[in-house]
Design an enzyme around this catalytic site. Structure first.
Site, PDB file in Angstrom:
ATOM      1  N   TYR A 184       0.833  -1.209   0.000  1.00  0.00           N
ATOM      2  CA  TYR A 184       0.000   0.000   0.000  1.00  0.00           C
ATOM      3  C   TYR A 184       0.865   1.256   0.000  1.00  0.00           C
ATOM      4  O   TYR A 184       0.692   2.147  -0.838  1.00  0.00           O
ATOM      5  CB  TYR A 184      -0.924  -0.021   1.218  1.00  0.00           C
ATOM      6  CG  TYR A 184      -1.901   1.125   1.284  1.00  0.00           C
ATOM      7  CD1 TYR A 184      -2.958   1.209   0.381  1.00  0.00           C
ATOM      8  CD2 TYR A 184      -1.799   2.101   2.265  1.00  0.00           C
ATOM      9  CE1 TYR A 184      -3.867   2.250   0.449  1.00  0.00           C
ATOM     10  CE2 TYR A 184      -2.713   3.143   2.342  1.00  0.00           C
ATOM     11  CZ  TYR A 184      -3.748   3.215   1.433  1.00  0.00           C
ATOM     12  OH  TYR A 184      -4.648   4.247   1.503  1.00  0.00           O
ATOM     13  N   VAL A 211     -10.992   3.071  14.495  1.00  0.00           N
ATOM     14  CA  VAL A 211     -12.283   3.647  14.899  1.00  0.00           C
ATOM     15  C   VAL A 211     -13.400   2.623  14.748  1.00  0.00           C
ATOM     16  O   VAL A 211     -14.188   2.403  15.679  1.00  0.00           O
ATOM     17  CB  VAL A 211     -12.595   4.924  14.093  1.00  0.00           C
ATOM     18  CG1 VAL A 211     -14.022   5.401  14.385  1.00  0.00           C
ATOM     19  CG2 VAL A 211     -11.612   6.037  14.428  1.00  0.00           C
ATOM     20  N   GLN A 238       0.593   5.287  21.137  1.00  0.00           N
ATOM     21  CA  GLN A 238       0.799   5.821  19.796  1.00  0.00           C
ATOM     22  C   GLN A 238      -0.350   6.774  19.448  1.00  0.00           C
ATOM     23  O   GLN A 238      -1.469   6.609  19.909  1.00  0.00           O
ATOM     24  CB  GLN A 238       0.934   4.703  18.765  1.00  0.00           C
ATOM     25  CG  GLN A 238      -0.299   3.842  18.540  1.00  0.00           C
ATOM     26  CD  GLN A 238      -0.355   2.636  19.464  1.00  0.00           C
ATOM     27  OE1 GLN A 238       0.016   2.718  20.635  1.00  0.00           O
ATOM     28  NE2 GLN A 238      -0.859   1.520  18.955  1.00  0.00           N
ATOM     29  N   ASP A 297       3.908  -0.438  12.213  1.00  0.00           N
ATOM     30  CA  ASP A 297       2.821   0.444  12.631  1.00  0.00           C
ATOM     31  C   ASP A 297       3.430   1.754  13.130  1.00  0.00           C
ATOM     32  O   ASP A 297       4.262   1.744  14.039  1.00  0.00           O
ATOM     33  CB  ASP A 297       2.006  -0.213  13.749  1.00  0.00           C
ATOM     34  CG  ASP A 297       0.669   0.480  13.973  1.00  0.00           C
ATOM     35  OD1 ASP A 297      -0.121   0.522  13.017  1.00  0.00           O
ATOM     36  OD2 ASP A 297       0.437   0.982  15.088  1.00  0.00           O
TER      37      ASP A 297
END
Length: 320
Positions: free
Chosen positions: A151, A194, A215, A279
């Protein structure tokens, strides 16, 4: 095609049945445009555009952007690509092809039509950033061989193609780097923080927090993002981007989880798991360019946006 208004234009939205794409279609129709949604429904959903089907100015086409599309339009919004880690890691080769071949095909179409074209790029081009907040001049810190690189690098290559078409062919381009966005029509199983937190809270399940929850992310409500994209697309030709679009209010993941628990009235407890590979620890846009060039800044506070998103998931999951 420089145009002052969307009214009476015929506009192609690739990824038009997706989370953000469906909102773009809706706003374009409200502005008086004729809209063609092209989507292969890999992550998009007909439910996202079902309320638009009866509109005579709307057309839904099943199409994969890795193949050429022969169509006549005045402008193109290219949003076709899985955007959540669960989805884009499911078939990483196809994800890269969607970003790169998709960009080549849509740029080729735009070149033939002499149409301006919008590219939905991403904050992921910054990787795990070494500067904070991130400005558009920052080149990023991306792992080119990691599990997220299909990605990250796909989107980076798409930006390269857009700017080479602009330099080589004079094609009018608009490139936006979209930061974390949330709102109605997110998929409940997309793995985004979310949607995951809301679904887990509504079901009374433990809320999964990766790492220690320290984070940070900056969460932009979808209506704010769409307004910015609409404004960017009608700027003067010399405004190409890339331009950061998002919300610059920063929250820790733990703070987000606590807000979701409070707003849902859930009794869910937090469960901590190891941080996934690559991440990023911090993610916050510098919005200086967006404010100056678009006269735009996000207006929806996180709590207000979460209320709307929770209401959507309650309805879509049929939770009382």
């Amino acid at each position: 095609m420089p145009f002052e208004s969307y009214k009476n234009s015929r506009i192609l939205v690739t990824g038009g049945a997706g989370f953000i794409g469906s909102h773009i279609c809706e706003r374009l129709l409200d502005a008086g445009a004729e809209v063609v949604s092209a989507d292969n429904y890999f992550t998009g959903s007909r439910r996202n555009i079902s309320h638009l089907i009866a509109n005579p100015l709307f057309e839904a086409v099943r199409h994969d952007v890795t193949f050429p599309l022969y169509i006549e339009v005045d402008a193109i919004f290219n949003l076709a690509c899985p955007a959540s880690p669960i989805h884009y890691q499911r078939d990483p080769v196809q994800t890269t092809k969607t970003s790169v071949h998709g960009a080549i095909n849509m740029l080729g179409l735009a070149k033939r039509l002499k149409a301006r074209i919008f590219q939905a790029s991403t904050s992921e081009v910054y990787g795990d950033p070494l500067i904070h907040p991130q400005t558009e001049e920052y080149w990023g810190n991306v792992n080119p061989i990691g599990i997220r690189s299909c990605y990250d690098e796909g989107k980076r290559c798409a930006e390269t193609l857009f700017f080479d078409y602009w330099r080589q062919h004079g094609l009018p381009i608009k490139v936006a780097r979209i930061f974390n966005t949330y709102g109605p029509r997110m998929q409940p199983n997309d793995g985004r923080v979310v949607s995951s937190f809301i679904v887990q809270a509504l079901k009374g399940e433990p809320i999964t927090v990766f790492g220690d929850g320290g984070q940070t992310r900056s969460f932009c409500y979808v209506d704010d993002l769409v307004e910015a994209i609409m404004r960017l697309m009608v700027t003067a030709e010399e405004v190409t981007g890339p331009i950061n679009l998002g919300n610059n209010s920063e929250f820790t993941i733990r703070e987000l989880a606590e807000k979701v628990i409070k707003l849902t009235g859930s009794r869910s407890q937090l469960v901590f798991k190891p941080l996934p590979q690559d991440d990023p620890r911090q993610r916050q846009p510098d919005l200086t360019k967006a404010k100056a060039l678009l006269d735009w800044e996000p207006k929806v506070a996180l709590e207000d946006g979460l209320k709307e998103t929770i209401a959507y998931f309650k309805h879509s999951l049929d939770i009382a």
